[in-house]
Design a protein around this motif. Structure first.
Motif: not given
Length: 413
Positions: A136-142, A145-147, A281-283, A313-317
């Motif tokens: 589910r977490f991986c799907q949220a990344c794809k 939806e991951l905050a 942190i997001p995890i 993902l966070v660093i690029r964001y």
């Protein structure tokens, strides 16, 4: 039963038998034999740093609802006890057991088999035995939806302001003063043993002038990061605090190391060290919001599999640049040796390993002074009397000052 670890000890073990004999000898030299008492439980997450083989005794391996008895000397005992895509497996010792543990990272370095490409999100696969939360977490990344945590307001403002070629200390001072905690930290750093001038600095503009614009930028972003390491979940607060404390120590160590190496800006190393594990942190935030009950092994499985991917993902964001992305991706690869020229990733790598060797070491870790990064950075040298110089240990006052600055301690001098 006593075993002598040599290249021949590994001759029949899959897949390490494919290494050349001298490579097997090096892997064996870093290995450990652990005696496990009857009834002891071993989990895949705890054993993750190693490739483990059963040398003596009997184990019961539990995968999902299936059980498998493994006996020393069998063909199955010549294969790794746990595999990397089944992190929820565990084993129970049915008798006293001798377990050979080989350094997984060293094997990957010697074999040329790269770790899973965590940044290739679409290629990430999970076995049916892995936790549903992981899927589910991986799907949220794809799905997006991951905050992801936002870069703190003052850090974002100073990043944008530094793109103006006409930026000056007065304008930066107005931005820094948006955040009292950051303002105080910047002044403390300017007055610390690291930058202290002939007289104390009392205001933020004077601190900026003393430190310089680029130093101010990196320091402000680092100081603002404490706001990111927060959670409202009582269940996750202790974990988040542990991540913050670890990151601060590694950040300060990175700063100190960079001050002793040519061609590096200590403040950039400070920031790189502080965010090297930001993917956790997001995890923790996701778990606190969507998974009220989770055992430690399940959470550890998610962190092991996804911390690097999410960190990138966070660093690029945040737009912190490719060098910091590389730190997130590779600073845990102790045997990293991709270039003759050292970089910030090498600095954070040495800092991480130094801390592990000093405190919470687990697994067959190399000494920090044994890594390629250490020698590339020029940290390994001796005095005229032949004594080795511990440049990190000698900088305890600087280290305390930087830790105090990041944590907001008022007694930093």
């Amino acid at each position: 039963m006593t075993h002598t670890l040599s290249a021949s000890t590994l001759d029949d073990l899959i897949p390490v038998h494919r290494l050349h004999r001298d490579q097997r000898a090096r892997l064996a030299a870093s290995g450990q034999i652990a005696v496990v008492p009857t009834g002891k439980k071993l989990t895949a997450t705890q054993e993750y740093p190693w490739i483990g083989y059963l040398l003596a005794g009997r184990l019961c391996l539990v995968t999902d609802s299936e059980k498998e008895i493994i006996e020393a000397g069998s063909l199955r005992a010549c294969q790794p006890l746990f595999v990397t895509d089944r992190l929820l497996d565990h084993a129970v010792a049915l008798s006293e057991v001798e377990l050979l543990r080989l350094d997984r990272q060293l094997y990957e370095s010697l074999s040329g088999d790269p770790p899973v490409a965590e940044d290739l999100l679409d290629a990430l696969e999970f076995s049916t035995t892995e936790t549903a939360l992981l899927g589910r977490f991986c799907q949220a990344c794809k799905s997006g939806e991951l905050a992801l945590p936002s870069l703190p307001k003052v850090a974002r403002a100073i990043q944008e302001a530094m793109q103006d070629p006409h930026i000056n200390s007065a304008r930066l001072a107005r931005i820094v003063q948006m955040d009292p905690a950051v303002t105080g930290g910047l002044i403390r750093l300017a007055n610390s043993v690291v930058y202290r001038g002939s007289k104390p600095t009392a205001d933020v503009r004077s601190a900026i002038i003393r430190l310089g614009l680029e130093v101010t930028r990196a320091t402000v972003v680092s100081l603002a990061m404490q706001q990111v390491f927060k959670t409202r979940s009582p269940l996750m607060k202790h974990r988040m605090k542990a991540v913050w404390n670890r990151s601060v120590h590694i950040s300060a160590l990175s700063f100190v190391i960079a001050r002793h190496c040519q061609g590096f800006h200590p403040e950039e190393a400070l920031l790189a060290g502080l965010v090297h594990d930001v993917g956790v942190i997001p995890i923790l935030d996701y778990v606190s919001r969507y998974q009220r009950e989770i055992d430690d092994d399940e959470l550890e499985a998610v962190i092991l599999r996804l911390r690097i991917l999410v960190g990138e993902l966070v660093i690029r964001y945040w737009g912190l640049g490719p060098e910091v992305v590389q730190v997130v991706r590779e600073s845990g690869n102790w045997y990293r040796d991709t270039s003759d020229q050292p970089d910030y990733c090498d600095i954070v790598l040495v800092a991480r390993l130094y801390r592990l060797n000093q405190s919470e070491s687990r697994g067959p870790l190399p000494r920090h002074e044994e890594t390629p990064a250490y020698f590339k950075l020029g940290l390994g040298f001796s005095t005229t009397s032949g004594q080795d110089v511990d440049v990190i240990g000698e900088a305890s006052e600087e280290l305390s000052a930087v830790i105090g600055m990041l944590k907001g301690n008022a007694d930093v001098r």
